[in-house]
Motif scaffolding. Structure first.
Motif, PDB file in Angstrom:
ATOM      1  N   ARG A 185       0.645  -0.729  -0.035  1.00 16.79           N
ATOM      2  CA  ARG A 185      -0.168  -0.138  -0.169  1.00 16.79           C
ATOM      3  C   ARG A 185       0.740   1.308   0.137  1.00 16.79           C
ATOM      4  NH1 ARG A 185      -5.280  -0.061   0.723  1.00 16.79           N
ATOM      5  NH2 ARG A 185      -5.944  -2.092   1.329  1.00 16.79           N
ATOM      6  N   GLU A 186       1.730   1.179   0.663  1.00 18.42           N
ATOM      7  CA  GLU A 186       2.779   2.817   0.745  1.00 18.42           C
ATOM      8  C   GLU A 186       3.455   2.562  -0.516  1.00 18.42           C
ATOM      9  OE1 GLU A 186       2.693   4.373   3.250  1.00 18.42           O
ATOM     10  OE2 GLU A 186       1.417   3.321   3.944  1.00 18.42           O
ATOM     11  N   ALA A 187       3.948   1.848  -1.547  1.00 20.54           N
ATOM     12  CA  ALA A 187       4.225   1.761  -2.555  1.00 20.54           C
ATOM     13  C   ALA A 187       3.320   2.493  -3.033  1.00 20.54           C
ATOM     14  CB  ALA A 187       4.862   0.466  -3.365  1.00 20.54           C
ATOM     15  N   VAL A 188       1.954   1.896  -3.712  1.00 22.14           N
ATOM     16  CA  VAL A 188      -0.040   2.101  -4.357  1.00 22.14           C
ATOM     17  C   VAL A 188       0.449   4.043  -4.232  1.00 22.14           C
ATOM     18  CG1 VAL A 188      -1.730   2.277  -4.476  1.00 22.14           C
ATOM     19  CG2 VAL A 188      -0.556   0.392  -4.701  1.00 22.14           C
ATOM     20  N   LEU A 189       0.616   4.384  -2.548  1.00 19.41           N
ATOM     21  CA  LEU A 189       0.142   5.354  -1.692  1.00 19.41           C
ATOM     22  C   LEU A 189       1.645   6.374  -2.748  1.00 19.41           C
ATOM     23  CD1 LEU A 189      -0.600   5.362   1.564  1.00 19.41           C
ATOM     24  CD2 LEU A 189      -1.951   5.411  -0.110  1.00 19.41           C
ATOM     25  N   ASP A 190       2.118   6.623  -2.685  1.00 18.40           N
ATOM     26  CA  ASP A 190       3.861   6.777  -2.761  1.00 18.40           C
ATOM     27  C   ASP A 190       3.403   7.707  -4.841  1.00 18.40           C
ATOM     28  OD1 ASP A 190       5.014   7.057  -1.097  1.00 18.40           O
ATOM     29  OD2 ASP A 190       6.398   5.139  -2.190  1.00 18.40           O
ATOM     30  N   ALA A 191       2.735   6.167  -5.577  1.00 17.15           N
ATOM     31  CA  ALA A 191       2.362   6.924  -7.066  1.00 17.15           C
ATOM     32  C   ALA A 191       1.299   7.856  -7.099  1.00 17.15           C
ATOM     33  CB  ALA A 191       1.942   5.475  -7.931  1.00 17.15           C
TER      34      ALA A 191
END
Length: 193
Positions: free
Chosen positions: A149-155
């Motif tokens: 989720r953190e990587a998706v939130l970064d995007a």
């Protein structure tokens, strides 16, 4: 720009490749036959020609712009846990509008998206992910791991930041964003100035 160059690029990648047409007049690459994935080295030249022919045929439709610039050769990626859409557009009345949802070729069918006016916070982005109907897929479903989720939130936050810092961009979309257990990859990005 040539089949030989595509073969050389695929050889340098050292494994199956994804080939995608570079043509601004082709918005939906799948419909135009402009994308092939998991292409083995011995089939790259033939696939290059097939994509080129397909895009040229597609661009013969009324209103299409035949602007094939070449074929992008990239490494084939493993299948993601989930394909997402992250994008924004400028609305003449509301300003920047961010959209997040299930992506890939199913976005038009499922229409599982949520919207926010910009600017947003990371917590807003987290809530957007929770609002889509497919949010359960992000948490892991039927034995699949949860997405990073953190990587998706970064995007999501990167798209929001791009929208705010580049007023000339009218639309920007990542579709699909491949979400994995560790990381996320923007597979296709489209921008309109």
């Amino acid at each position: 720009t040539t089949a030989a160059e595509a073969e050389q690029a695929a050889r340098e990648l050292g494994g199956p490749a994804a080939l995608k047409a570079v043509a601004s007049g082709v918005i939906h690459k799948t419909e135009a036959g402009a994308v092939r994935i998991h292409v083995e080295l011995e089939h790259v030249a033939r696939t290059f020609r097939e994509i080129s022919d397909s895009v040229r045929s597609y661009c013969q439709q009324p209103g299409a712009v035949p602007d094939l610039r070449g074929i992008l050769v990239a490494p084939s990626l493993p299948k993601p846990i989930v394909e997402l859409l992250v994008g924004f557009m400028k609305d003449p009345h509301y300003g920047g509008v961010l959209v997040v949802g299930l992506g890939g070729t199913t976005v038009e069918v499922l229409k599982d998206v949520t919207l926010r006016l910009l600017p947003i916070t990371r917590e807003d982005a987290r809530q957007m992910l929770a609002e889509i109907k497919g949010s359960r897929l992000l948490r892991g479903h039927r034995g699949a791991p949860a997405v990073d989720r953190e990587a998706v939130l970064d995007a999501i936050m990167a798209i929001a930041a791009c929208a705010r810092s580049n007023p000339e961009v009218q639309e920007l979309e990542i579709n699909p964003l491949f979400a994995y257990e560790h990381g996320a990859v923007a597979v296709d990005v489209r921008a309109m100035l």
